[in-house]
Scaffold this active site. Structure first.
Site, mmCIF file in Angstrom:
data_model
loop_
_atom_site.group_PDB
_atom_site.id
_atom_site.type_symbol
_atom_site.label_atom_id
_atom_site.label_comp_id
_atom_site.label_asym_id
_atom_site.label_seq_id
_atom_site.Cartn_x
_atom_site.Cartn_y
_atom_site.Cartn_z
ATOM 1 N N LYS A 154 0.833 -1.214 0.000
ATOM 2 C CA LYS A 154 0.000 0.000 0.000
ATOM 3 C C LYS A 154 0.869 1.268 0.000
ATOM 4 O O LYS A 154 0.684 2.180 0.824
ATOM 5 C CB LYS A 154 -0.996 -0.019 1.178
ATOM 6 C CG LYS A 154 -2.366 0.486 0.761
ATOM 7 C CD LYS A 154 -3.463 0.170 1.739
ATOM 8 C CE LYS A 154 -4.643 1.094 1.526
ATOM 9 N NZ LYS A 154 -5.258 1.021 0.172
HETATM 10 N N1 PMP Z 1 -6.184 -4.003 -3.315
HETATM 11 C C1 PMP Z 1 -5.843 -2.706 -3.379
HETATM 12 C C2 PMP Z 1 -4.900 -2.261 -4.440
HETATM 13 C C3 PMP Z 1 -6.387 -1.780 -2.473
HETATM 14 O O1 PMP Z 1 -6.048 -0.493 -2.534
HETATM 15 C C4 PMP Z 1 -7.305 -2.241 -1.503
HETATM 16 C C5 PMP Z 1 -7.929 -1.263 -0.546
HETATM 17 N N2 PMP Z 1 -7.209 -1.142 0.645
HETATM 18 C C6 PMP Z 1 -7.627 -3.612 -1.483
HETATM 19 C C7 PMP Z 1 -7.033 -4.459 -2.394
HETATM 20 C C8 PMP Z 1 -8.526 -4.179 -0.434
HETATM 21 O O2 PMP Z 1 -7.860 -4.239 0.797
HETATM 22 P P1 PMP Z 1 -8.630 -4.145 2.169
HETATM 23 O O3 PMP Z 1 -9.695 -5.173 2.114
HETATM 24 O O4 PMP Z 1 -7.611 -4.443 3.190
HETATM 25 O O5 PMP Z 1 -9.180 -2.772 2.248
#
Ligand code: PMP
Length: 303
Positions: A154
């Protein structure tokens, strides 16, 4: 005026500002999180969903970038609670924490600088449609590779990849983009993980497919297994397997559970939201809103 957490203090949001010389502003060298808090009007309570897991992920990812924010997940959770109590939203809310290089130093590197940490909150309804089913298209952009900019982490700069794909998708009339990896297998959406349903089973790309280790992904796997008796297979998925899937959905903190009804101008399954996607979506909303006591351990009440 809403408050933000910035340089160790709670300050009015308009005072939480970095210089145009800031290293992370120049090079995208930050790591961020997105956490949701759901307002339960019956209980007049705001529930943070899996907050600690988000901070554990943030801190793990900070290690990759050598960003030492000198706080643990307990302290970060305390800051979040304090900020929300000050801002006191009575609506669904998004919390955006960010670890960044707190230096105006020139040069993209992670040594010789100190790390900063900031956080703000904003009201957030549905990030993408969750009710009528979305139309997606495969992106001509490939997902950033783990040996280039790890999608797992991230990283703020990594979202250039997401923005290129999302822009292309919107310009083509789609709601969302699906990335392939450099190897040609399905990776994820611009800000969501992806699940397919085939023969009553869930299939999702493995963690090796240049994806974020999604907390919603993990939640879906657990809820499907525990509540619906459905196993999830994690394996490489070719592009056309999505064309022939019975159902598919995207998931993420922002996206929640967003069923897909069309891919590359082809109806996905029946072209309507599938029964398993609908069940998982209903279960998810019950859990995040505090209506499933069995999963109360995933929720932190704010007030
Ligand atoms: N993939 C990406 C590229 C994202 O930005 C997110 C959002 N955080 C997700 C997957 C989903 O992750 P999460 O369920 O932890 O929010």
């Amino acid at each position: 005026m809403a408050h933000a957490y910035f340089k160790g203090q709670f300050v009015p949001l308009d005072q939480a500002k970095v210089s145009i010389q800031n290293n992370t502003f120049q090079y995208g060298t930050g790591i961020f999180e997105g956490i949701r808090a759901y307002w339960n009007p019956d209980e007049r309570q705001l529930y943070l969903f899996r907050m600690v897991e988000h901070y554990v992920r943030l801190l793990r990812n900070c290690r990759v970038l050598k960003l030492n924010i000198v706080k643990d997940e307990k302290e970060l959770s305390e800051i979040t609670l304090e900020l929300l109590r000050r801002n006191h939203p009575e609506t669904d809310t998004y919390i955006r924490p960010i670890a960044y290089v707190d230096s105006d130093g020139i040069g993209p590197k992670f040594i010789g600088y100190s790390a900063g940490f900031a956080m703000y909150t904003l009201p957030l309804g549905d990030y993408i449609d969750v009710s009528k089913g979305i139309k997606v298209g495969f992106s001509s952009w490939r997902r950033i590779n783990d040996n280039a900019i790890p999608a797992r982490c991230k990283v703020t700069g990594g979202y250039v990849n997401s923005a290129l794909a999302k822009t292309e998708a919107l310009e083509h009339g789609y709601d969302e983009a699906i990335f392939l990896t450099e190897g040609g297998f399905i990776s994820e959406g611009s800000a969501e993980n992806i699940f397919l349903v085939r023969g009553g089973k869930l299939i999702t790309p493995a963690l090796s497919e240049d994806i974020l280790e999604g907390i919603t992904r993990e939640t879906v796997i657990e809820l499907a297994r525990e509540e619906l008796g459905i196993e999830t297979i994690e394996r490489p998925i070719g592009r056309t397997e999505l064309y022939v899937a019975d159902e598919a959905f995207l998931c993420g903190t922002g996206a929640q559970i967003s069923p897909m009804i069309e891919v590359d101008k082809r109806p996905l399954g029946t072209g309507r939201i599938g029964p398993i996607s609908a069940k998982i979506q209903a279960l998810y909303f019950d859990v995040v809103k505090g209506k499933q006591k069995k999963y109360a351990h995933w929720l932190t009440p704010v007030y």
